[in-house]
Design a protein around this motif. Structure first.
Motif, mmCIF file in Angstrom:
data_model
loop_
_atom_site.group_PDB
_atom_site.id
_atom_site.type_symbol
_atom_site.label_atom_id
_atom_site.label_comp_id
_atom_site.label_asym_id
_atom_site.label_seq_id
_atom_site.Cartn_x
_atom_site.Cartn_y
_atom_site.Cartn_z
ATOM 1 N N THR A 124 8.719 18.303 33.346
ATOM 2 C CA THR A 124 9.961 17.821 32.724
ATOM 3 C C THR A 124 11.198 18.214 33.529
ATOM 4 O OG1 THR A 124 10.162 19.793 31.296
ATOM 5 C CG2 THR A 124 8.980 17.884 30.397
ATOM 6 N N SER A 165 12.570 10.664 24.940
ATOM 7 C CA SER A 165 12.110 10.836 23.549
ATOM 8 C C SER A 165 12.104 9.496 22.823
ATOM 9 C CB SER A 165 12.988 11.844 22.807
ATOM 10 O OG SER A 165 14.269 11.322 22.493
ATOM 11 N N GLN A 218 4.301 17.678 20.038
ATOM 12 C CA GLN A 218 4.619 18.793 20.924
ATOM 13 C C GLN A 218 5.320 18.297 22.193
ATOM 14 O OE1 GLN A 218 1.152 21.017 22.150
ATOM 15 N NE2 GLN A 218 2.349 22.821 22.748
ATOM 16 N N VAL A 219 4.814 17.204 22.767
ATOM 17 C CA VAL A 219 5.441 16.619 23.952
ATOM 18 C C VAL A 219 6.802 16.023 23.579
ATOM 19 C CG1 VAL A 219 5.246 14.840 25.732
ATOM 20 C CG2 VAL A 219 3.229 16.173 25.069
ATOM 21 N N HIS A 235 17.484 17.119 23.245
ATOM 22 C CA HIS A 235 17.832 17.824 24.480
ATOM 23 C C HIS A 235 19.285 17.541 24.843
ATOM 24 C CE1 HIS A 235 17.538 19.345 28.591
ATOM 25 N NE2 HIS A 235 16.370 19.868 28.263
ATOM 26 N N LEU A 255 9.742 18.307 23.677
ATOM 27 C CA LEU A 255 10.314 18.685 24.968
ATOM 28 C C LEU A 255 11.575 17.886 25.279
ATOM 29 C CD1 LEU A 255 7.050 18.830 27.126
ATOM 30 C CD2 LEU A 255 8.330 20.783 26.216
ATOM 31 N N GLN A 280 4.804 20.238 30.659
ATOM 32 C CA GLN A 280 6.047 20.981 30.454
ATOM 33 C C GLN A 280 6.726 21.294 31.787
ATOM 34 O OE1 GLN A 280 5.529 24.692 28.330
ATOM 35 N NE2 GLN A 280 7.612 24.604 27.537
#
Length: 216
Positions: free
Chosen positions: A95, A144, A127-128, A135, A131, A92
């Protein structure tokens, strides 16, 4: 152990301008090509594996803030070399660098770090993915789409579909290119699924062209 403050790349003057031109003159370069960069940073990367994770992240940040582009590459190399040590906390934190000095070279190199992490921790894939998905920064959304690029049997088609369909009509070359790239790569493993997906959705001409390279 080599200290980050002592680390300096040595380039070749004649390489600087061509390397900068290749990147649309968005960045300054030391003038050191990949094989030489990896050789020169070998000791630093070896040392990084012994650093506490908090200090490792500081090292990545220090390198990333340097002006010349090759230092961002070294920062990403260090991150990839240590990916087995990371938890979601470090992932996290990393990123933030995707959105700094962003261009396809750095973004796609970061994708390898995050992609390797989800291969090592498949239970954390969504979960990753979260992120990057939806966005506001399109470079994050590119990740993604490409997060599972190297996966075959383990690829989560639902996540891939979500990422692609969210940006289905986005008028951004690097997004449409990513959609085509992700589908093209997966078509090597499951061409029927990719054909069916293309037929069922109105994708851009660029995405379809890229996705269909191996479909005949």
């Amino acid at each position: 152990m080599q200290k980050i403050t002592e680390f300096k790349l040595t380039g070749t003057a004649e390489f600087k301008e061509p390397m900068a031109a290749y990147m649309k003159n968005k960045f300054l370069f030391v003038g050191v090509k990949t094989p030489a960069r990896k050789q020169q940073s070998k000791e630093l990367i070896k040392s990084s594996r012994k650093l506490p994770l908090k200090e490792l992240l500081k090292t990545v940040d220090e390198l990333y803030q340097r002006v010349e582009r090759e230092y961002q590459y070294v920062a990403i190399d260090i991150s990839f070399a240590n990916v087995k040590r990371f938890s979601f906390v470090e992932i996290q934190a990393l990123t933030q660098f995707v959105m700094q000095k962003s261009w396809w070279d750095s973004v796609d190199a970061w994708r390898k770090v995050f992609g390797k992490y989800v291969q090592l921790h498949p239970g954390e894939k969504r979960q990753v993915f979260g992120l990057f998905y939806k966005h506001e920064d399109f470079w994050m959304r590119r990740i993604s789409i490409l997060l599972q690029l190297l996966e075959k049997k383990t690829l989560n088609k639902e996540l891939l579909m979500e990422a692609i369909l969210y940006d289905q009509t986005t008028d951004e070359f690097f997004i449409q290119k990513a959609i085509g790239w992700a589908l093209r790569n997966y078509s090597k493993y499951d061409p029927l699924w990719v054909k069916s997906f293309i037929a069922a959705h109105s994708l851009s001409k660029l995405a379809v062209r890229e996705a269909s390279v191996y479909l005949g």
